[in-house]
Design a protein around this motif. Structure first.
Motif, PDB file in Angstrom:
ATOM      1  N   ARG A  91       0.813  -1.229   0.000  1.00  0.00           N
ATOM      2  CA  ARG A  91       0.000   0.000   0.000  1.00  0.00           C
ATOM      3  C   ARG A  91       0.839   1.269   0.000  1.00  0.00           C
ATOM      4  O   ARG A  91       0.573   2.193  -0.744  1.00  0.00           O
ATOM      5  N   SER A 111      -4.416   4.565  -1.479  1.00  0.00           N
ATOM      6  CA  SER A 111      -5.533   4.655  -0.537  1.00  0.00           C
ATOM      7  C   SER A 111      -6.905   4.618  -1.187  1.00  0.00           C
ATOM      8  O   SER A 111      -7.910   4.464  -0.501  1.00  0.00           O
ATOM      9  N   PRO A 189      -4.974  -3.913   3.165  1.00  0.00           N
ATOM     10  CA  PRO A 189      -4.208  -3.180   4.172  1.00  0.00           C
ATOM     11  C   PRO A 189      -4.883  -1.884   4.635  1.00  0.00           C
ATOM     12  O   PRO A 189      -4.404  -0.777   4.415  1.00  0.00           O
ATOM     13  N   SER A 190      -6.036  -2.055   5.287  1.00  0.00           N
ATOM     14  CA  SER A 190      -6.786  -0.909   5.827  1.00  0.00           C
ATOM     15  C   SER A 190      -7.709  -1.405   6.926  1.00  0.00           C
ATOM     16  O   SER A 190      -8.311  -2.483   6.801  1.00  0.00           O
ATOM     17  N   THR A 191      -7.847  -0.620   7.993  1.00  0.00           N
ATOM     18  CA  THR A 191      -8.794  -0.965   9.056  1.00  0.00           C
ATOM     19  C   THR A 191     -10.239  -0.847   8.569  1.00  0.00           C
ATOM     20  O   THR A 191     -11.145  -1.409   9.185  1.00  0.00           O
ATOM     21  N   LYS A 192     -10.442  -0.149   7.445  1.00  0.00           N
ATOM     22  CA  LYS A 192     -11.786  -0.024   6.874  1.00  0.00           C
ATOM     23  C   LYS A 192     -12.234  -1.319   6.202  1.00  0.00           C
ATOM     24  O   LYS A 192     -13.414  -1.534   5.970  1.00  0.00           O
ATOM     25  N   GLY A 193     -11.249  -2.136   5.803  1.00  0.00           N
ATOM     26  CA  GLY A 193     -11.556  -3.370   5.084  1.00  0.00           C
ATOM     27  C   GLY A 193     -11.723  -3.184   3.594  1.00  0.00           C
ATOM     28  O   GLY A 193     -12.017  -4.123   2.863  1.00  0.00           O
TER      29      GLY A 193
END
Length: 195
Positions: A91, A111, A189-193
């Protein structure tokens, strides 16, 4: 699964076919009609280790602006398409590249949100038929169409050719790092999914 994409785009100003393979080896076939731009795309391919094919017929009787900007749009769209869901990639990527008297840093976040920060005071010069200001136009178009953050910082430098070349090399290396598979990552690779 191959991470490749092809875009065909036709407007009243340009006709473009662009193909990218993110897991390539830096092979390239480039024909934009703008020699210096082809030189920069060569660096993008070689230092990003992307296989890149670009065929562009643009309104060069006007100038190179539409050609450069529209190839940037196509590159960004291909990048986003080839990345798919972005599962398992690093990312983020960054690179600092020297070229003689010039030093440039590029940082990328894939992103899904387009943003360009351009802190590079490039001397206004014509490099062949490529105006040096078109470097920013290319990367603005690519980051916007590709949905990624790009920060470019020129630390120092005087020669316009060296500055633009270092920008393309640094951004290519940052993109290479960001698009690479992370062997420790299993998902997006994100907490948002989602990216």
């Amino acid at each position: 699964m191959p991470r490749t994409a092809t875009i065909r785009r036709e407007t009243a100003e340009t006709t473009i076919e662009l193909t990218v393979n993110l897991d390539g080896s830096g092979n390239h076939t480039l024909a934009t009609g703008v020699g210096f731009f082809d030189h920069m795309l060569t660096h993008l391919s070689k230092h990003g280790l992307f296989d890149l094919a670009v065929q562009c017929k643009g309104d060069l009787h006007v100038d190179a602006h539409h050609t450069v900007e529209d190839v940037g749009i196509c590159f960004g769209k291909c990048l986003a398409q080839a990345l798919g869901t972005k599962a398992g990639i690093r990312r983020y990527g960054s690179a600092t590249v020297p070229m003689d008297e010039t030093l440039v840093t590029a940082a990328v976040d894939l992103s899904g949100r387009p943003f360009l920060v351009w802190k590079a005071d490039v001397p206004n010069e014509l490099l062949g038929t490529f105006h040096s200001s078109l470097a920013e136009e290319f990367w603005r178009a690519a980051s916007s169409a590709g949905g990624f953050n790009l920060h470019v910082v020129l630390h120092h430098g005087r020669n316009a050719h060296h500055i633009v070349e270092a920008i393309f090399k640094a951004t290519a290396r940052a993109l290479r790092q960001a698009t690479e598979a992370d062997p420790r990552a299993t998902g997006i690779p994100s907490t948002k999914g989602v990216l």
